[in-house]
Design an enzyme around this catalytic site. Sequence first.
Site, PDB file in Angstrom:
ATOM      1  N   HIS A  19       0.832  -1.210   0.000  1.00 29.20           N
ATOM      2  CA  HIS A  19       0.000   0.000   0.000  1.00 29.20           C
ATOM      3  C   HIS A  19       0.867   1.260   0.000  1.00 29.20           C
ATOM      4  CE1 HIS A  19      -3.674   2.328   1.305  1.00 29.20           C
ATOM      5  NE2 HIS A  19      -2.724   3.117   1.780  1.00 29.20           N
ATOM      6  N   GLU A  20       1.770   1.343   0.949  1.00 31.25           N
ATOM      7  CA  GLU A  20       2.594   2.550   1.050  1.00 31.25           C
ATOM      8  C   GLU A  20       3.518   2.705  -0.161  1.00 31.25           C
ATOM      9  OE1 GLU A  20       1.611   4.567   3.138  1.00 31.25           O
ATOM     10  OE2 GLU A  20       0.450   3.167   4.348  1.00 31.25           O
TER      11      GLU A  20
ATOM     12  N   HIS B  40       1.774   4.561  -2.933  1.00 25.81           N
ATOM     13  CA  HIS B  40       1.872   6.019  -2.773  1.00 25.81           C
ATOM     14  C   HIS B  40       3.229   6.524  -3.244  1.00 25.81           C
ATOM     15  CE1 HIS B  40      -1.882   6.740  -0.756  1.00 25.81           C
ATOM     16  NE2 HIS B  40      -1.588   6.019   0.294  1.00 25.81           N
TER      17      HIS B  40
ATOM     18  N   HIS C  96      -6.406  10.398  12.423  1.00 27.31           N
ATOM     19  CA  HIS C  96      -6.673  10.707  11.021  1.00 27.31           C
ATOM     20  C   HIS C  96      -7.406  12.042  10.876  1.00 27.31           C
ATOM     21  CE1 HIS C  96      -5.607   6.604   9.879  1.00 27.31           C
ATOM     22  NE2 HIS C  96      -5.777   6.938   8.627  1.00 27.31           N
ATOM     23  N   ILE C  97      -8.406  12.259  11.710  1.00 26.33           N
ATOM     24  CA  ILE C  97      -9.232  13.457  11.512  1.00 26.33           C
ATOM     25  C   ILE C  97      -8.915  14.589  12.480  1.00 26.33           C
ATOM     26  CG2 ILE C  97     -11.084  12.055  10.525  1.00 26.33           C
ATOM     27  CD1 ILE C  97     -12.705  12.564  13.083  1.00 26.33           C
TER      28      ILE C  97
ATOM     29  N   ALA D 278      -5.571  14.945  13.938  1.00 20.85           N
ATOM     30  CA  ALA D 278      -4.158  15.310  13.871  1.00 20.85           C
ATOM     31  C   ALA D 278      -3.569  14.925  12.521  1.00 20.85           C
ATOM     32  CB  ALA D 278      -3.381  14.629  14.999  1.00 20.85           C
TER      33      ALA D 278
ATOM     34  N   GLY E  88      -4.842  14.397   8.035  1.00 18.85           N
ATOM     35  CA  GLY E  88      -5.430  15.108   6.912  1.00 18.85           C
ATOM     36  C   GLY E  88      -6.806  14.666   6.508  1.00 18.85           C
TER      37      GLY E  88
END
Length: 801
Positions: free
Chosen positions: A581-582, A585, A713-714, A716, A718
């Site tokens: 996955h990473e 990116h 995630h929400i 601290a 994006g």
Amino acid sequence: MHIPKRALVASLLVLNMLMATRFSVSRSVHPILRKSPKRISQLTSKYLHKSQSCPLWSSSFSFCLQSLHKSKTTSLSFSTSSTCPPSSLSMAASATASAVDDLSLKDNPLLQDFEFPPFDVVKAEHVRPGIRALLKQLESDLDELERTVEPSWPKLVEPLEKIVDQLTVVWGMINHLKSVKDTPELRSAIEEVQPEKVKFQLRLGQSKPIYNAFKAIQESPEWNALSHARKRIVESQIKEAVLNGVSLEDDKREQFNKIEQELEKLSHKFSENVLDATKKFEKLITDKKEIEGLPATALGLAAQTALSKGHENATAENGPWIITLDAPSFMSVMQHAKNRVLREEVYRAYVSRASSGDLDNTPIIDRILKLRLEKAKLLGYKNYAEVSMAMKMATVDKAFELLEKLQSASWDPAVQDMEDLKSFSKSQGALEADKLDHWDISFWSERLRESKYEINEEELRPYFSLPKVMDGLFNLAKTLFGIDIEPADGLAPVWNNDVRFYCVKDSSGSPNAYFYFDPYSRPSEKKGGAWMDEVVSRSRVLSRNGTTSRLPVAHMVCNQTPPVGDKPSLMTFREVETVFHEFGHALQHMLTKQDESLVAGIRGIEWDAVELPSQFMENWCYHRDTLMSIAKHYQTGESLPEDVYLKLLAARTFRAGSFSLRQLRFASVDLELHTNYVPGGSESVFDVDQRVSKRTQVLPPLPEDRFLCSFSHIFAGGYAAGYYSYKWAEVLSADAFSAFEDAGLNDSKAVQDTGRRFRETILAFGGGKPPLEVFVEFRGREPSPEPLLRHNGLLSTAASA
């Protein structure tokens, strides 16, 4: 043209959502400078790009945290005098601060001209003088730009890019170190200079001369002659400036700026509290009966942790053992510990992290939501979700629509999942079978999976050693994209001895990009989760030799099980998926062909499309040739047995409905908090979570569940009003992989040809084109949800709905 009935029915679930975005996407071609919805500070997200983070894996609770972004440095000339303002501290403290700030700036590693950041020598004492000297220089550069600005690329965009780049690389460097090598001294230094950094960013983001110059370019006769990428940059800068408050005057601007400063501070504090709360929990166990069922790797890790905490004689066989809330330790207990009391204790500690005492994030959440709403109203929006969606493919309504339709497709399978679990646990004589609780689900799910597919994740670990996994991943990248990845350790400084450095080369053998890989969990200093971030972007303007573009550099950070004793890191299949996955990116960042830095690689892509390449790469973990190339026993070298591969493939959709609902809970509560929630009203944020969970969870959370206090995630990261993006992009990524299925996964030439087309579109364009246009160019049509529902085993459910 005949369309299969099931595809038509499935399309009614999701496709209308995507097609409805065509107009808004083609119209709203203002890219975010990499994951702009970070929105702890709209301005921060404009100039400090978001890192790519893996989702909150439903099956492993693997919380993936974000870090702010970076770009690259150019040579700066700095004054050697300290720019530290007079302090109001005591005389002794002032003398200490003065001594620190008087460190020779010319020797400060933050201020050097370098090709690769000097991660190995940056210390906390470099932060205050380095950042202040940098800001002083950038203030001067901004003064000059505003004085001489003209509506042209050389007089506007190029000098702006240099200013942005100088700040993002230096701030990104220290922020990255805070994520992977945290110390109280580094925290303190960053916290002290952070308001000064935000103040400069606010000035830059609200610059009227720069804003007016971009408007003039848009209105000029030369507009139509600009490339797609340059138009995207101009439109993005105009839209971002408005969202950053450029149109606000006097008191409203002052209020906006105060909000931005406080949001930045609160975000950092939230993240620190989560890290500290995770580190704080330790469960010392001396009786082996208490941890019966834990596999050898988990016992080894627990003993290794005990050794590091001063228990000198700790061994995997005899203990003592220390259980922590770090993902590898936590998940081992949840999935394998027969001791139900232990599972309950660890689970309750996990879902209550950072919710009490000095580390309580509850007031921080309330304050963040209140400030985000105030900010939205200052900008003329009804709620913060509308601010967030201004830079995305979706709208608020379309995001809700997607979540509702996926919830409908997932609910019945999730109910069946629970019934299957109850029946199986009852057949095994479990006393809790009639009332399974949260700390029972993962344990009995693993037992059911082992029984149904004869797969034991722990028994598979020896087949997934990190070196073999990376070799297989790199060979896949060569097959698909025609690149070679070679070790380049020693070429760039690293922050930990476990970090590897690699060079990506094209078919001619020339370097194309570089990346760092930091694979292992280090609970004492490193944030949990997994993420990819940019170190520097590809750039024509910031070329180091004046001829070829500056090459992109990325880093990938994971938190998998470290080597124990003389064994290499032996990975779970989920950890293998996370690395893929990473790397997806990273590929989009590194294989871009965009030379305009502001839309190169992962920059400038609408947030809800950025997970496409990462989720796309996960599909290859189930591709036979790929999996067999990485699944080699670390001792014997034997390949994974064919029947085990087939069982892994069959198990892919195991509990898919439950995992889907878990993600939908996160996404739904995120949107609800940023649209309809009233800060300070009759409902608490936890009430909202409970309400949302009634329609997204077959087993509602505990009344005392405080998961939101660690939902970085929400709060601290994006994903504020953007967590739905994982599902949105999943539609795109599954359909992209279906292009390879259509071509024939066993046809090597077809796979290579399709891979090259993927590289030349999805990976090459960066933010230079709207993502829907890029997808259509690759796929030949607009996206369909059918592959996603098919991959998840939910297609028949959707078709019959």
